[in-house]
Enzyme design. Structure first.
Site, PDB file in Angstrom:
ATOM      1  CE  LYS A   7      -3.495  -2.697   0.356  1.00 23.39           C
ATOM      2  NZ  LYS A   7      -4.341  -2.963  -0.815  1.00 23.39           N
ATOM      3  CG  HIS A  40      -9.984  -6.774  -3.971  1.00 31.69           C
ATOM      4  ND1 HIS A  40     -11.084  -6.976  -3.173  1.00 31.69           N
ATOM      5  CD2 HIS A  40      -9.088  -6.098  -3.215  1.00 31.69           C
ATOM      6  CE1 HIS A  40     -10.857  -6.429  -1.979  1.00 31.69           C
ATOM      7  NE2 HIS A  40      -9.659  -5.892  -1.983  1.00 31.69           N
TER       8      HIS A  40
HETATM    9 MG    MG Z   1      -6.620  -2.096  -4.174  1.00 31.88          MG
END
Ligand code: MG
Length: 386
Positions: free
Chosen positions: A181, A319
Site C-alpha cells: 500500500k 481482488h
Molecule cells: Mg486495491
C-alpha cells in the site's frame, strides 16, 4: 434440495497480521443450510463478504436471505436436480432496481458464494471443476493458477523493517509477485518504502503498489511522474474509482501497467471505466472483486462487458485474497488471483496445505470452495452453522 436456514454474523477483521491491530473493518460470514445429507452431515454452503468493506448484516437478514427462504424450492433447482445459483440470484434480485448498487452487491455476493459452495458440494466437485462444466470449459488445461501476495500496509512503528520482513516472507512462501500500500505516508516516504520492498523482493517488476484511491488529480500526477521510471508490476487504485476523467489523465501520464476496478461493482460501471478511464487493454489490470460485484452472475456480466470493449480475460486479477476468486480465476481463465497471506485474519491465506511455487498455486481439490481446508475458517463456519 431445499434451503432450510441462512445464518449471518458480522465479524471484525484487521488489515494487519494480528486481530487486535487497527483497521476496524468488518465482514459478513454466512452459512446456508440445506436438507441434503451426505456422509451423515447436511450440505452447508459457506461464504463471506470478502475484505476491504463492511458487513452487510441488515441487507442480508432483512432483504436477501428472506427472499431465498421464501422462494419455492423448485424455482431454485436446475435441470440436473442441483441447486442453480443463477436462479437463486434472480430470486435474491427480485424487485431490485437498476443502479444504486451501494453495498447491496456485497450482501448478494456473500450469499452467492455460499450458494456456489452448495452446488459444487452437491456435485461432489471442487468449485473450479463444477464451474468449468457448468460454464462450458473455458479454462486453460492447467492445474495451477498464478497468484500474488498482498499486504504492505503502513505500520505505526518500525514500518520499514516490518515491510521488508513481510516482503521477504512472501518470497520465502513461494510468491514471485507482491503488492504493498502507498498513498498515506507522503510521496517521499512512499518512495523510500517502495525502495525497501523492491530490495526485499529482488526486482521492481515483482512489486505492485496500491494507492487505495487516495490521490486527487494533482497528487496522482505527481506520483505517476515519480513512479513511472521505477518499472513496477502495476500501479493500482490511484484516484477516486468513479472519476474517470482523472483516471484517464493519469493513464496518459503513466505508461507502465495500471490496476483499476476494485471499487466498481456493476457491468455498467465496468463499461464506463473501459470507455472513459483511458486504460490500455494491452497492459492494464482489472481488479473487480467477484464477491463485491453481486457474486459470480454479476462478475460474469462485468467480464462480458469488458471483453466486448476489447479486454482479454487474462487482464482480470480478482481482488480479495479468497478461495472463491481463486476458483473463478481457474474456471474462467483469468490472469491470476490475489492472496493475503498475513492480513485480514482469520481470512488470510488459502488452504492450510496450499503449496505456492514460483508464483503459482496448485488448484484446491476439496469439494466445494474448500473453506474447510483452512482450520481457522473451518472452526468459524462450523460454529456459525451450529
Ligand atoms: Mg486495491
Amino acid at each position: 434440495m431445499r434451503i432450510l436456514d441462512i445464518r449471518e454474523r458480522s465479524l471484525p477483521i484487521s488489515r494487519y497480521a494480528g486481530p487486535a491491530r487497527q483497521g476496524a473493518l468488518t465482514t459478513s460470514v454466512v452459512a446456508i443450510i440445506t436438507d441434503v445429507v451426505k456422509a451423515g452431515r447436511p450440505i452447508v454452503g459457506y461464504g463471506y463478504a470478502s475484505v476491504g468493506r463492511y458487513a452487510q448484516s441488515g441487507l442480508i437478514r432483512e432483504r436477501f436471505a428472506p427472499r431465498l427462504l421464501q422462494a419455492p424450492a423448485e424455482t431454485l433447482i436446475g435441470d440436473d436436480g442441483n441447486l442453480d445459483p443463477f436462479k437463486a440470484w434472480q430470486a435474491m434480485m427480485t424487485g431490485e432496481k437498476p443502479g444504486g448498487h451501494g453495498e447491496r452487491c456485497v450482501a448478494i455476493g456473500a450469499l452467492d458464494t455460499a450458494l456456489w459452495d452448495i452446488a459444487a458440494k452437491a456435485a461432489e466437485l471442487p468449485l473450479h471443476a463444477h464451474l468449468t462444466g457448468r460454464l462450458g470449459a473455458v479454462s486453460a488445461e492447467t492445474n495451477k493458477v498464478r497468484v500474488y501476495a498482498s499486504g504492505g500496509y503502513r505500520h505505526p512503528r518500525d514500518d520499514l523493517s516490518l515491510l521488508a520482513d513481510e516482503m521477504r516472507r512472501f518470497a520465502d512462501l513461494g510468491f514471485f509477485n507482491a503488492k504493498m500500500k502507498i498513498g498515506s505516508a507522503g510521496l517521499d516516504q512512499d518512495l523510500r518504502r517502495i525502495e525497501v520492498a523492491v530490495a526485499a523482493l529482488g526486482a521492481p517488476g515483482r512489486l505492485a503498489v496500491d494507492a487505495m484511491n487516495a490521490y486527487d488529480r494533482s497528487a496522482g500526477l505527481e506520483a505517476a511522474t515519480k513512479l513511472s521510471p521505477l518499472g513496477l508490476w502495476w500501479f493500482e487504485d490511484i484516484c477516486d474509482p468513479l472519476d474517470f476523467e482523472t483516471q484517464s489523465a493519469l493513464a496518459s501520464a503513466y505508461t507502465p501497467p495500471i490496476g483499476a476496478g476494485e471499487a466498481l461493482f456493476s457491468a455498467a460501471e465496468a463499461r464506463l471505466l473501459a470507455r472513459h478511464g483511458g486504460l490500455r487493454p494491452d497492459r492494464d489490470v482489472l481488479l473487480f472483486d467477484p464477491v463485491h460485484c453481486y457474486g459470480l452472475p454479476g462478475y460474469l456480466q462485468i467480464v462480458e462487458a469488458a471483453t466486448l470493449e476489447g479486454w482479454a480475460r487474462q487482464a482480470f486479477w480478482p481482488h480479495g485474497g479468497h478461495l472463491f476468486g481463486l476458483h473463478l480465476a481457474a474456471a474462467l481463465g483469468l490472469g491470476g488471483a490475489e492472496v493475503t497471506p498475513f492480513a485480514f485474519q482469520p481470512f488470510c491465506g488459502l488452504a492450510d496445505d496450499s503449496v505456492i511455487a514460483d508464483g503459482y498455486v496448485t488448484l484446491p481439490q476439496a469439494e466445494g470452495i474448500g473453506f474447510e481446508t483452512n482450520t481457522a475458517l473451518k472452526m468459524l463456519f462450523r460454529e456459525l452453522a451450529g
